[in-house]
Design a protein around this motif. Structure first.
Motif, PDB file in Angstrom:
ATOM      1  N   GLU A  54      29.075  40.527  39.820  1.00 40.72           N
ATOM      2  CA  GLU A  54      29.087  40.724  41.047  1.00 40.72           C
ATOM      3  C   GLU A  54      28.195  39.584  41.716  1.00 40.72           C
ATOM      4  O   GLU A  54      28.447  39.200  42.744  1.00 40.72           O
ATOM      5  CB  GLU A  54      28.151  42.168  41.525  1.00 40.72           C
ATOM      6  CG  GLU A  54      28.272  42.305  42.821  1.00 40.72           C
ATOM      7  CD  GLU A  54      27.735  43.713  43.333  1.00 40.72           C
ATOM      8  OE1 GLU A  54      26.767  44.060  44.298  1.00 40.72           O
ATOM      9  OE2 GLU A  54      28.031  44.634  42.566  1.00 40.72           O
ATOM     10  N   ALA A  55      26.952  39.570  40.920  1.00 42.59           N
ATOM     11  CA  ALA A  55      25.987  38.428  41.478  1.00 42.59           C
ATOM     12  C   ALA A  55      26.697  37.004  41.393  1.00 42.59           C
ATOM     13  O   ALA A  55      26.644  36.176  42.334  1.00 42.59           O
ATOM     14  CB  ALA A  55      24.728  38.345  40.347  1.00 42.59           C
ATOM     15  N   VAL A  56      27.651  36.596  40.245  1.00 40.07           N
ATOM     16  CA  VAL A  56      28.142  35.380  40.408  1.00 40.07           C
ATOM     17  C   VAL A  56      29.352  35.202  41.373  1.00 40.07           C
ATOM     18  O   VAL A  56      29.176  34.292  42.172  1.00 40.07           O
ATOM     19  CB  VAL A  56      28.662  35.155  38.977  1.00 40.07           C
ATOM     20  CG1 VAL A  56      29.571  33.807  38.790  1.00 40.07           C
ATOM     21  CG2 VAL A  56      27.555  35.214  37.813  1.00 40.07           C
ATOM     22  N   VAL A  57      29.884  36.160  41.610  1.00 39.76           N
ATOM     23  CA  VAL A  57      30.935  36.333  42.569  1.00 39.76           C
ATOM     24  C   VAL A  57      30.279  35.960  43.873  1.00 39.76           C
ATOM     25  O   VAL A  57      30.949  35.175  44.823  1.00 39.76           O
ATOM     26  CB  VAL A  57      32.010  37.556  42.457  1.00 39.76           C
ATOM     27  CG1 VAL A  57      32.715  37.782  43.850  1.00 39.76           C
ATOM     28  CG2 VAL A  57      32.800  37.642  41.290  1.00 39.76           C
ATOM     29  N   ASN A  58      29.371  36.791  44.282  1.00 39.04           N
ATOM     30  CA  ASN A  58      28.615  36.525  45.492  1.00 39.04           C
ATOM     31  C   ASN A  58      28.120  35.127  45.825  1.00 39.04           C
ATOM     32  O   ASN A  58      27.851  34.663  46.871  1.00 39.04           O
ATOM     33  CB  ASN A  58      27.658  37.631  45.679  1.00 39.04           C
ATOM     34  CG  ASN A  58      28.235  38.914  45.774  1.00 39.04           C
ATOM     35  OD1 ASN A  58      29.329  39.051  46.278  1.00 39.04           O
ATOM     36  ND2 ASN A  58      27.477  40.066  45.583  1.00 39.04           N
ATOM     37  N   GLU A  59      27.591  34.626  44.622  1.00 45.85           N
ATOM     38  CA  GLU A  59      26.673  33.301  44.517  1.00 45.85           C
ATOM     39  C   GLU A  59      27.922  32.001  44.904  1.00 45.85           C
ATOM     40  O   GLU A  59      27.368  31.173  45.582  1.00 45.85           O
ATOM     41  CB  GLU A  59      26.073  33.212  43.367  1.00 45.85           C
ATOM     42  CG  GLU A  59      25.304  31.750  43.300  1.00 45.85           C
ATOM     43  CD  GLU A  59      24.030  31.798  44.215  1.00 45.85           C
ATOM     44  OE1 GLU A  59      23.500  30.558  44.444  1.00 45.85           O
ATOM     45  OE2 GLU A  59      23.479  32.791  44.579  1.00 45.85           O
ATOM     46  N   PHE A  60      29.213  32.234  44.477  1.00 47.48           N
ATOM     47  CA  PHE A  60      29.902  31.005  44.383  1.00 47.48           C
ATOM     48  C   PHE A  60      31.012  31.364  45.073  1.00 47.48           C
ATOM     49  O   PHE A  60      31.796  32.335  44.960  1.00 47.48           O
ATOM     50  CB  PHE A  60      30.253  30.684  43.017  1.00 47.48           C
ATOM     51  CG  PHE A  60      29.148  30.199  42.422  1.00 47.48           C
ATOM     52  CD1 PHE A  60      28.472  28.764  42.499  1.00 47.48           C
ATOM     53  CD2 PHE A  60      28.681  31.070  41.520  1.00 47.48           C
ATOM     54  CE1 PHE A  60      27.527  28.508  41.644  1.00 47.48           C
ATOM     55  CE2 PHE A  60      27.407  30.513  40.686  1.00 47.48           C
ATOM     56  CZ  PHE A  60      26.869  29.267  41.083  1.00 47.48           C
ATOM     57  N   ASP A  61      31.385  30.861  46.127  1.00 49.24           N
ATOM     58  CA  ASP A  61      32.595  30.967  46.996  1.00 49.24           C
ATOM     59  C   ASP A  61      33.967  30.806  46.404  1.00 49.24           C
ATOM     60  O   ASP A  61      33.835  29.742  45.664  1.00 49.24           O
ATOM     61  CB  ASP A  61      32.714  29.996  48.526  1.00 49.24           C
ATOM     62  CG  ASP A  61      31.648  30.527  49.252  1.00 49.24           C
ATOM     63  OD1 ASP A  61      31.132  31.665  49.336  1.00 49.24           O
ATOM     64  OD2 ASP A  61      30.906  29.553  50.128  1.00 49.24           O
ATOM     65  N   GLY A  62      34.894  31.594  46.298  1.00 49.49           N
ATOM     66  CA  GLY A  62      36.046  31.324  45.691  1.00 49.49           C
ATOM     67  C   GLY A  62      36.194  31.809  44.295  1.00 49.49           C
ATOM     68  O   GLY A  62      37.228  31.692  43.728  1.00 49.49           O
ATOM     69  N   ALA A  63      34.888  32.270  43.735  1.00 50.61           N
ATOM     70  CA  ALA A  63      35.095  32.871  42.265  1.00 50.61           C
ATOM     71  C   ALA A  63      35.738  34.283  42.464  1.00 50.61           C
ATOM     72  O   ALA A  63      35.460  35.048  43.231  1.00 50.61           O
ATOM     73  CB  ALA A  63      33.722  32.942  41.844  1.00 50.61           C
ATOM     74  N   ASP A  64      36.823  34.317  41.606  1.00 50.90           N
ATOM     75  CA  ASP A  64      37.391  35.761  41.666  1.00 50.90           C
ATOM     76  C   ASP A  64      36.793  36.569  40.496  1.00 50.90           C
ATOM     77  O   ASP A  64      36.473  36.023  39.515  1.00 50.90           O
ATOM     78  CB  ASP A  64      38.906  35.656  41.624  1.00 50.90           C
ATOM     79  CG  ASP A  64      39.405  35.276  40.002  1.00 50.90           C
ATOM     80  OD1 ASP A  64      39.535  35.927  39.296  1.00 50.90           O
ATOM     81  OD2 ASP A  64      39.393  33.929  40.056  1.00 50.90           O
ATOM     82  N   GLU A  65      36.728  37.602  40.505  1.00 50.98           N
ATOM     83  CA  GLU A  65      36.144  38.753  39.661  1.00 50.98           C
ATOM     84  C   GLU A  65      36.652  38.615  38.208  1.00 50.98           C
ATOM     85  O   GLU A  65      35.900  38.493  37.250  1.00 50.98           O
ATOM     86  CB  GLU A  65      36.115  40.112  40.330  1.00 50.98           C
ATOM     87  CG  GLU A  65      35.144  41.282  39.548  1.00 50.98           C
ATOM     88  CD  GLU A  65      35.200  42.241  40.129  1.00 50.98           C
ATOM     89  OE1 GLU A  65      35.180  43.482  39.630  1.00 50.98           O
ATOM     90  OE2 GLU A  65      34.978  42.486  41.430  1.00 50.98           O
ATOM     91  N   ALA A  66      38.022  38.541  38.150  1.00 43.43           N
ATOM     92  CA  ALA A  66      38.560  38.519  36.852  1.00 43.43           C
ATOM     93  C   ALA A  66      38.076  37.245  36.110  1.00 43.43           C
ATOM     94  O   ALA A  66      37.827  37.444  34.789  1.00 43.43           O
ATOM     95  CB  ALA A  66      40.006  38.782  36.923  1.00 43.43           C
ATOM     96  N   THR A  67      38.025  36.043  36.616  1.00 39.29           N
ATOM     97  CA  THR A  67      37.783  35.105  35.976  1.00 39.29           C
ATOM     98  C   THR A  67      36.251  35.052  35.554  1.00 39.29           C
ATOM     99  O   THR A  67      35.875  34.540  34.442  1.00 39.29           O
ATOM    100  CB  THR A  67      38.062  33.794  37.000  1.00 39.29           C
ATOM    101  OG1 THR A  67      39.418  33.690  37.393  1.00 39.29           O
ATOM    102  CG2 THR A  67      37.713  32.303  36.277  1.00 39.29           C
ATOM    103  N   VAL A  68      35.551  35.523  36.547  1.00 35.51           N
ATOM    104  CA  VAL A  68      33.902  35.481  36.020  1.00 35.51           C
ATOM    105  C   VAL A  68      33.753  36.403  35.205  1.00 35.51           C
ATOM    106  O   VAL A  68      33.117  36.081  34.261  1.00 35.51           O
ATOM    107  CB  VAL A  68      33.305  35.847  37.567  1.00 35.51           C
ATOM    108  CG1 VAL A  68      31.783  36.321  37.220  1.00 35.51           C
ATOM    109  CG2 VAL A  68      33.323  34.856  38.524  1.00 35.51           C
ATOM    110  N   ALA A  69      34.517  37.568  34.944  1.00 36.26           N
ATOM    111  CA  ALA A  69      34.370  38.384  34.149  1.00 36.26           C
ATOM    112  C   ALA A  69      34.508  38.046  32.687  1.00 36.26           C
ATOM    113  O   ALA A  69      34.080  37.985  31.634  1.00 36.26           O
ATOM    114  CB  ALA A  69      35.063  39.865  34.323  1.00 36.26           C
TER     115      ALA A  69
END
Length: 80
Positions: A54-69
């Motif tokens: 959640e923190a990474v998704v919120n920090e970076f515009d365009g980051a999708d949750e599946a890729t970040v996970a």
């Protein structure tokens, strides 16, 4: 996940590096990104996986949750 006390992050201007403690002091192992450092610090504080994502998704515009996970899991595998 608890970070081994023989490893730490070293911040030098715009560079962030993982360091390992040895008999002769700290030595550089590898440079890491700002995002990886953010995850490292979260792991040190005991932040849960879902909160790190959640923190990474919120920090970076365009980051999708599946890729970040997937990227987070790969980073944790490398760190361990």
């Amino acid at each position: 996940m608890k970070i081994n006390a023989d490893y730490r992050l070293d911040y030098d201007m715009d560079d962030i590096r993982i360091q390992k403690r040895g008999a002769d002091g700290w030595r550089d192992l590898a440079p890491i990104s700002e995002t990886a450092a953010m995850v490292w610090e979260g792991l040190e504080r005991g932040v849960e996986r879902a909160r790190l994502i959640e923190a990474v998704v919120n920090e970076f515009d365009g980051a999708d949750e599946a890729t970040v996970a997937a990227d987070l899991d790969a980073l944790i595998a490398q760190l361990t």
